[in-house]
Enzyme design. Structure first.
Site, PDB file in Angstrom:
ATOM      1  N   GLU A 148       0.820  -1.221   0.000  1.00 55.73           N
ATOM      2  CA  GLU A 148       0.000   0.000   0.000  1.00 55.73           C
ATOM      3  C   GLU A 148       0.854   1.272   0.000  1.00 55.73           C
ATOM      4  O   GLU A 148       0.339   2.355   0.305  1.00 55.73           O
ATOM      5  CB  GLU A 148      -0.965   0.013   1.192  1.00 55.73           C
ATOM      6  CG  GLU A 148      -1.884  -1.186   1.318  1.00 55.73           C
ATOM      7  CD  GLU A 148      -2.879  -1.349   0.168  1.00 55.73           C
ATOM      8  OE1 GLU A 148      -2.859  -0.544  -0.786  1.00 55.73           O
ATOM      9  OE2 GLU A 148      -3.659  -2.313   0.218  1.00 55.73           O
TER      10      GLU A 148
ATOM     11  N   HIS B 206      -3.060   2.645   8.281  1.00 55.01           N
ATOM     12  CA  HIS B 206      -4.157   1.860   7.709  1.00 55.01           C
ATOM     13  C   HIS B 206      -4.359   0.614   8.553  1.00 55.01           C
ATOM     14  O   HIS B 206      -3.391  -0.020   8.975  1.00 55.01           O
ATOM     15  CB  HIS B 206      -3.812   1.463   6.262  1.00 55.01           C
ATOM     16  CG  HIS B 206      -4.695   0.398   5.705  1.00 55.01           C
ATOM     17  ND1 HIS B 206      -6.054   0.559   5.558  1.00 55.01           N
ATOM     18  CD2 HIS B 206      -4.430  -0.866   5.268  1.00 55.01           C
ATOM     19  CE1 HIS B 206      -6.578  -0.543   5.049  1.00 55.01           C
ATOM     20  NE2 HIS B 206      -5.608  -1.427   4.867  1.00 55.01           N
TER      21      HIS B 206
ATOM     22  N   HIS C  70      -7.717  -2.546   9.884  1.00 51.86           N
ATOM     23  CA  HIS C  70      -9.012  -3.191   9.638  1.00 51.86           C
ATOM     24  C   HIS C  70      -9.799  -3.300  10.949  1.00 51.86           C
ATOM     25  O   HIS C  70     -10.060  -4.405  11.422  1.00 51.86           O
ATOM     26  CB  HIS C  70      -8.786  -4.599   9.071  1.00 51.86           C
ATOM     27  CG  HIS C  70      -7.884  -4.671   7.872  1.00 51.86           C
ATOM     28  ND1 HIS C  70      -7.186  -5.814   7.522  1.00 51.86           N
ATOM     29  CD2 HIS C  70      -7.571  -3.742   6.932  1.00 51.86           C
ATOM     30  CE1 HIS C  70      -6.486  -5.591   6.417  1.00 51.86           C
ATOM     31  NE2 HIS C  70      -6.682  -4.339   6.043  1.00 51.86           N
TER      32      HIS C  70
HETATM   33  O1  2HA Z   1      -0.959  -4.839   4.065  1.00 51.03           O
HETATM   34  O2  2HA Z   1      -3.920  -4.289   4.864  1.00 51.03           O
HETATM   35  O3  2HA Z   1      -4.514  -3.352   2.468  1.00 51.03           O
HETATM   36  C1  2HA Z   1      -2.109  -5.562   4.178  1.00 51.03           C
HETATM   37  C2  2HA Z   1      -3.269  -4.702   3.937  1.00 51.03           C
HETATM   38  C3  2HA Z   1      -3.561  -4.340   2.562  1.00 51.03           C
HETATM   39 ZN    ZN Z   2      -5.808  -3.426   4.368  1.00 50.99          ZN
END
Ligand code: 2HA
Ligand code: ZN
Length: 271
Positions: free
Chosen positions: A116, A139, A141
């Site tokens: 990314e 970033h 999740h």
């Molecule tokens: O690097 O989260 O978006 C792993 C991720 C890709």
């Molecule tokens: Zn990701």
């Protein structure tokens, strides 16, 4: 030369990835972070003339030429960063051509930066153009934020408004709201460009059905932004299926924003 393992910027990076993993935001190799480092500070720990190897980035980052970044490695697990930062992280410098990364430290097993990187460096460029203090792109999740993507409209105004209603502090912490992208293929220059375009307006960008990006001047501030969104999304997911009896009303959100003197998205309220 001082020992890099004692460097505050490395220790803070490791502590942050550990925390994010602990919160369940970064399963397996999920998530990535880039931190723009101060050249003078890094120079106390590394010989900045010693380039270990060069790695093409695949895109042009001319405004960042000469800038140093600590970046998580591709395929690497947040879980493992603290135990072995030199394998799981790297320090890169954007070379004079703007399209090559010079590796100054890390990726010890021959690895490279996150897939990314386009979204990260393009977001750094976009944020620096509106906020010269910006240093961090993060970033991850986060579970409830991601869950909310499946049951709530992916509309910037509606998504932001729902989160603002969930905790009193939300409109104060992210008065600028949340940008939302539809599902897109990750790891590409296209999603990087779309993310960066949103970053001119927002410090938070949801990647539909994938996760979230946050930016800020330091790791605490950026982590705190995502943490606040995730808390609000958790409240939403715990209550979305129940009858709503109370809420924070729009005129109360306005009162809050004005009391704290934040520059909020007035067009995201229905007054
Ligand atoms: O690097 O989260 O978006 C792993 C991720 C890709
Ligand atoms: Zn990701």
């Amino acid at each position: 030369m001082k020992n890099i393992f004692d460097a505050p910027f490395l220790k803070e990076f490791c502590a942050t990835t550990k925390n994010m993993y602990r919160l369940g935001w970064d399963e397996r190799n999920g998530g990535n972070i880039s931190v723009m480092l101060d050249e003078k500070e890094v120079g106390e720990y590394l010989d900045l003339n010693h380039v270990i190897r060069t790695i093409p980035t695949g895109f042009d980052a001319k405004p960042l030429i000469g800038k140093l970044f600590m970046v998580t490695g591709t395929g690497k697990y947040f879980k493992n960063v603290k135990h072995d930062p030199e394998t799981n992280l790297g320090i890169i410098r954007i070379a004079a051509d703007g399209t090559t990364a010079e590796l100054l430290w890390g990726y010890k097993d021959g690895g490279k930066f996150t897939s990314e990187l386009p979204a990260h460096l393009m977001s750094h460029m976009a944020r620096l153009s509106v906020d010269p203090q910006n240093r961090i792109v993060m970033h991850c999740h986060p579970t409830y934020t991601l869950a909310m993507n499946y049951v709530h409209e992916l509309d910037e105004k509606k998504f932001t408004h729902t989160l603002w209603e969930m905790c009193t502090e939300c409109i104060v912490v992210f008065p600028d709201g949340i940008g939302v992208l539809p599902w897109m293929l990750c790891g590409t220059n296209e999603i990087g460009e779309a993310t960066a375009a949103k970053m001119k307006e927002f410090r938070l960008v949801v990647w539909g059905m994938h996760g979230i990006y946050g930016v800020g001047k330091d790791l605490d501030e950026t982590f705190g932004l995502i943490e606040t969104v995730e808390k609000a999304a958790q409240i939403y997911m715990l209550t979305a299926h129940l009858p709503r009896i109370n809420t924070i009303k729009d005129d109360e959100l306005q009162t809050l924003a004005e009391a704290f003197g934040v520059n909020y998205r007035k067009d995201f309220l229905n007054l």
